[in-house]
Design a protein around this motif. Structure first.
Motif, PDB file in Angstrom:
ATOM      1  N   GLY A  31       1.464   3.128  11.495  1.00 41.63           N
ATOM      2  CA  GLY A  31       0.222   3.468  10.806  1.00 41.63           C
ATOM      3  C   GLY A  31      -0.927   2.588  11.229  1.00 41.63           C
ATOM      4  N   SER A  35      -4.339   3.574  13.030  1.00 43.96           N
ATOM      5  CA  SER A  35      -5.644   3.150  12.522  1.00 43.96           C
ATOM      6  C   SER A  35      -6.468   2.501  13.639  1.00 43.96           C
ATOM      7  N   ARG A  74       0.313   8.339  13.370  1.00 42.84           N
ATOM      8  CA  ARG A  74       0.331   8.907  12.020  1.00 42.84           C
ATOM      9  C   ARG A  74       1.585   9.758  11.804  1.00 42.84           C
ATOM     10  N   ALA A  77       4.544   7.342  11.337  1.00 47.91           N
ATOM     11  CA  ALA A  77       4.469   6.714  10.015  1.00 47.91           C
ATOM     12  C   ALA A  77       4.826   7.702   8.923  1.00 47.91           C
ATOM     13  N   SER A  78       4.322   8.926   9.040  1.00 49.32           N
ATOM     14  CA  SER A  78       4.603   9.939   8.014  1.00 49.32           C
ATOM     15  C   SER A  78       6.082  10.306   7.973  1.00 49.32           C
ATOM     16  N   SER A  81       8.180   7.323   6.687  1.00 45.03           N
ATOM     17  CA  SER A  81       7.916   7.114   5.266  1.00 45.03           C
ATOM     18  C   SER A  81       8.611   8.171   4.424  1.00 45.03           C
ATOM     19  N   MET A 136       2.110   6.071   2.788  1.00 47.01           N
ATOM     20  CA  MET A 136       0.933   6.721   3.366  1.00 47.01           C
ATOM     21  C   MET A 136      -0.354   6.158   2.771  1.00 47.01           C
ATOM     22  N   VAL A 139      -1.043   3.240   4.839  1.00 44.16           N
ATOM     23  CA  VAL A 139      -1.661   3.662   6.108  1.00 44.16           C
ATOM     24  C   VAL A 139      -3.149   3.936   5.907  1.00 44.16           C
ATOM     25  N   SER A 286     -10.053   8.291   3.666  1.00 50.01           N
ATOM     26  CA  SER A 286      -8.989   7.301   3.451  1.00 50.01           C
ATOM     27  C   SER A 286      -9.238   6.488   2.188  1.00 50.01           C
TER      28      SER A 286
END
Length: 555
Positions: A31, A35, A74, A77-78, A81, A136, A139, A286
């Motif tokens: 994440g 970013s 992303r 990470a998604s 997670s 998330m 993130v 965000s």
């Protein structure tokens, strides 16, 4: 407000999140990488807007590369997670189920079903949502942090202005959260009371239809009142968060105007001002995700407190639940100076059973009689090991049943209790499944249920049953287990006279002939001569009943 536990269940030394620290760390790094790619992409866009364009191929390659890096980060990470969150949810549910199954029965009874089910359904679901949304949200927070760092690189003066506005937004949300927590906690208390009322709708269905007064009491006095209180608390909490969120949104757009004004005041370049506006507009989504997480986190803290409370109530499991092999009953089971007392609670008076002495001999058919509330069911729970004596000893063949062997001792019993539960599957036994199913089928035929039920791979399939037939089916389960001691608590109370006679004259003698020891709670004095002994329970004490005359002509 009740003291709400921290996130120790998730973040403590043995917390659920800490068990998956590696996966969550990889997800977090992915994440953060996404970013960083996002911030780099914003910087490229800002440069392209304010400087002469470079080679088109080089610019396109940079945009594609950063876009793919952002997408990959992303997505990674998604995915991590989500998988980790689902694993944590599974572990939480299994942990609670294991603790409940391993807890002493009296601890479970004190907790009450109307409090237990909301925790296992609503509260666990809320904590599950927290586990899924937290990574998330982290993130999203990293995107905000990355944008702020880029803004600080562009202009530290404007960055301080942005940080001040963000701090004010967070302070507004914290103010709303502190006040909303009081409402959420009150609403959660009403959820327990409402669930108790829901149970009354089903359990008291017949009585409610026979009494308009009871219906009004239940609907207006309990359901409507608690539903109104829950709605009021949730609306007040929601209004607080909505007010703080909209105030933060207005402040955010005011911040954009202040950036332009400050840029002119400090004579900053259009590239710096444009970069700030571009970053502020991009990170708005965000930031909204982070701020929107706070109301959910407030509700989840209340739910987490209830889950922690449930786990703490059942944190001391009974030993020996899976290790020891069931013992054998060679001679007798003895209660020696046993006493068990209940404290007054929820309108129920205190009650003490014993001290009493009882010896149940192998192969014996024992009747226990007495008025309601005399302590018969409590005696059964002590005899079967469901309750641990507060005083005195439980002996098996003259040897004390210690705490470590109590669960193994309980495997001697096949009960049909007055508040029995019918399971869909036949119980697992040491016998082969085919032999168990055959025993169940034979019991169905003896109990005149074969026309309604069939045994299919350890499951009983068939039509709806009356109360008396359900008790017969519970007896089928007991016969399928075929344990040394069989316990029947008011089994014949819901049977018709002909079947009641068969129970006493045929079924009980047949089970005794098969080698079972039988304990029967009964009020049918016309059949007392069937028993080897009849004991009377009065006020928590046992005494031998006088011998009943034998009269086989009685129905």
């Amino acid at each position: 407000m009740r003291d709400i536990p921290s996130l120790a269940l998730l973040l403590g030394p043995a917390g659920l999140l800490r068990r998956h620290a590696l996966a969550l760390t990889v997800a977090g790094l992915a994440g953060v990488g996404a970013s960083a790619a996002t911030v780099a992409l914003l910087a490229r866009i800002n440069v392209a807007l304010h400087r002469p364009a470079g080679p088109l191929g080089e610019m396109a390659l940079a945009f594609v590369g950063l876009g793919l890096a952002m997408l990959a980060g992303r997505a990674t990470a998604s995915a991590l997670s989500n998988r980790t969150g689902q694993t944590i949810i599974r572990e939480l549910r299994l942990m609670l189920a294991q603790r409940i199954l391993a807890a002493p029965l009296d601890a479970l009874e004190r907790y009450r079903t109307h409090r237990l089910l909301p925790v296992l359904t609503g509260d666990v679901g809320m904590v599950s949502g927290l586990c899924l949304s937290l990574p998330m949200t982290v993130v999203a927070a990293s995107v905000v942090l990355g944008c702020v760092l880029w803004l600080a690189w562009l202009s530290w003066q404007l960055a301080l202005l942005v940080l001040g506005a963000l701090a004010l937004s967070l302070a507004l949300q914290r103010w709303a959260q502190d006040r909303a927590m009081l409402r959420f906690e009150a609403a959660r208390d009403d959820e327990d009371a409402l669930h108790k009322a829901w149970r009354t709708l089903g359990d008291g269905a017949k009585e409610l239809r026979l009494s308009r007064g009871r219906r009004r009491q239940l609907l207006d006095g309990r359901i409507a009142r608690h539903a109104d209180d829950i709605a009021r608390a949730q609306v007040e909490a929601g209004d607080l968060f909505a007010l703080s969120f909209e105030a933060s949104a207005a402040l955010y757009f005011l911040l954009v105007a202040l950036v332009f004004a400050a840029a002119r005041w400090w004579q900053l370049s259009s590239e710096v001002a444009g970069g700030f506006v571009l970053a502020l507009l991009y990170m708005k989504g965000s930031l909204d995700q982070v701020l929107g997480f706070l109301p959910f986190y407030a509700r989840a803290r209340v739910a987490l407190g209830r889950v922690n409370e449930l786990g703490a109530c059942f944190a001391n499991p009974e030993p020996g639940q899976v290790s020891d092999e069931p013992p054998q009953l060679l001679h007798s089971i003895t209660l020696q100076g046993v006493r068990y007392a209940f404290e007054a609670s929820e309108g129920a008076a205190s009650f003490a059973l014993g001290p009493l002495d009882l010896q149940l001999r192998r192969g014996e058919l024992l009747f226990i009689v007495g008025d309601n509330g005399a302590g018969k069911t409590t005696l059964l729970k002590l005899l079967t090991g469901l309750y641990r004596p507060q005083q005195g000893r439980l002996l098996l063949d003259g040897r004390p049943v210690e705490d470590a062997g109590r669960d193994a001792y309980r495997q001697l019993f096949s009960p049909v209790l007055s508040d029995f539960h019918l399971f869909e599957e036949l119980p697992e036994t040491e016998r082969p499944a085919a032999e168990r199913d055959a025993a169940a089928q034979a019991a169905l035929e003896r109990l005149e249920l074969a026309h309604k039920l069939t045994v299919q791979d350890g499951r009983l399939a068939g039509t709806d049953l009356s109360t008396g037939q359900r008790k017969r089916l519970a007896m089928v389960h007991a016969c399928a287990e075929a344990r040394p001691v069989m316990v029947f608590d008011e089994w014949a109370a819901d049977q018709d006279p002909a079947f009641r006679k068969r129970f006493y004259r045929e079924f009980l003698p047949a089970l005794r002939a098969q080698g079972h020891t039988l304990v029967v709670i009964s009020h049918d004095d016309r059949y007392f001569e069937v028993a080897d002994r009849v004991l009377v329970m009065e006020g928590g004490q046992l005494r031998e009943a006088p011998a009943a005359p034998t009269d086989v002509s009685r129905p």
